[in-house]
Design a protein around this motif. Structure first.
Motif, short mmCIF file in Angstrom:
data_model
loop_
_atom_site.label_atom_id
_atom_site.label_comp_id
_atom_site.label_asym_id
_atom_site.label_seq_id
_atom_site.Cartn_x
_atom_site.Cartn_y
_atom_site.Cartn_z
N ILE A 1 -5.60 4.31 -1.79
CA ILE A 1 -5.45 2.97 -2.36
C ILE A 1 -6.59 2.22 -1.78
O ILE A 1 -7.06 2.21 -0.55
CB ILE A 1 -4.47 2.12 -1.97
CG1 ILE A 1 -2.79 3.12 -2.39
CG2 ILE A 1 -4.30 0.84 -2.68
CD1 ILE A 1 -3.08 3.42 -3.87
N LEU B 1 0.94 -1.21 0.16
CA LEU B 1 -0.12 0.21 -0.04
C LEU B 1 1.21 1.27 -0.01
O LEU B 1 0.67 2.39 -0.69
CB LEU B 1 -1.10 -0.20 1.09
CG LEU B 1 -1.86 -1.28 1.05
CD1 LEU B 1 -2.79 -1.16 2.56
CD2 LEU B 1 -2.98 -1.23 -0.02
N LEU C 1 2.43 1.75 -3.42
CA LEU C 1 1.41 2.38 -4.45
C LEU C 1 1.19 3.75 -4.16
O LEU C 1 1.37 4.37 -5.17
CB LEU C 1 0.17 1.47 -4.47
CG LEU C 1 0.45 -0.06 -4.93
CD1 LEU C 1 -0.95 -1.03 -4.91
CD2 LEU C 1 0.95 0.06 -6.38
N SER C 2 0.95 4.04 -2.97
CA SER C 2 0.85 5.25 -2.59
C SER C 2 2.08 6.32 -3.07
O SER C 2 1.86 7.14 -3.68
CB SER C 2 0.65 5.72 -1.24
OG SER C 2 -0.61 5.29 -0.86
N ILE D 1 -6.94 3.53 -7.56
CA ILE D 1 -6.48 4.57 -6.94
C ILE D 1 -7.16 5.82 -7.22
O ILE D 1 -7.09 6.29 -8.46
CB ILE D 1 -4.97 4.75 -7.44
CG1 ILE D 1 -4.00 3.57 -7.16
CG2 ILE D 1 -4.20 6.10 -6.76
CD1 ILE D 1 -2.73 3.46 -7.79
#
Length: 140
Positions: free
Chosen positions: A90, A23, A26-27, A81
């Motif tokens: 996310i 997470l 991805l952020s 997203i």
């Protein structure tokens, strides 16, 4: 029903390595690449994760049920997203299993990659943002 119409933007193939938080990675990528709207699929393995496995009862607002695993599990997931108050949010649902059992739900808080998690992100050119809905106590 509410919907937005747009087009497909960039496509990313992402590898999240052993021990990294899926997470958070991805952020971080969404910030670095200025991804405002996207959907993704993922596969690989996780060594631990916190997830919501459903509401306690069928009521709004729901009382969520938290689950956790800390053993290695194969994972397959899908998510999106969007921005919320300008920051990437996310939303990831996945199924994680091993010979010891399986769990499925909304993966939140932490999600530690084991060996590797591959994520395929498709950016969307649409105007959409997550907002908090007080009535349902939910981010839509």
């Amino acid at each position: 029903m509410d919907y937005r119409k747009g087009s497909i933007g960039r496509v990313f193939a992402v590898r999240v390595d052993h021990g990294e938080d899926v997470l958070a990675e991805l952020s971080g990528l969404a910030i670095k690449e200025n991804i405002k709207s996207a959907f993704f699929i993922m596969l690989g393995a996780m060594g631990s994760a916190d997830l919501v496995t459903g509401p306690k009862d069928k009521v709004v607002p729901p009382t969520i049920v938290w689950s956790k695993f800390e053993d290695v599990r194969e994972i397959i997931g899908a998510g999106n997203i969007f921005r919320e108050n300008g920051a990437p949010k996310i939303h990831l649902h996945g199924a994680a299993g091993s010979s010891k059992g399986m769990t499925m739900g909304c993966i939140r808080k932490t999600a530690q990659a084991f060996m590797v998690v591959e994520v395929f992100i498709v950016e969307m050119d649409i105007a959409a943002e997550r907002v908090y809905d007080e009535k349902s106590d939910f981010h839509r």
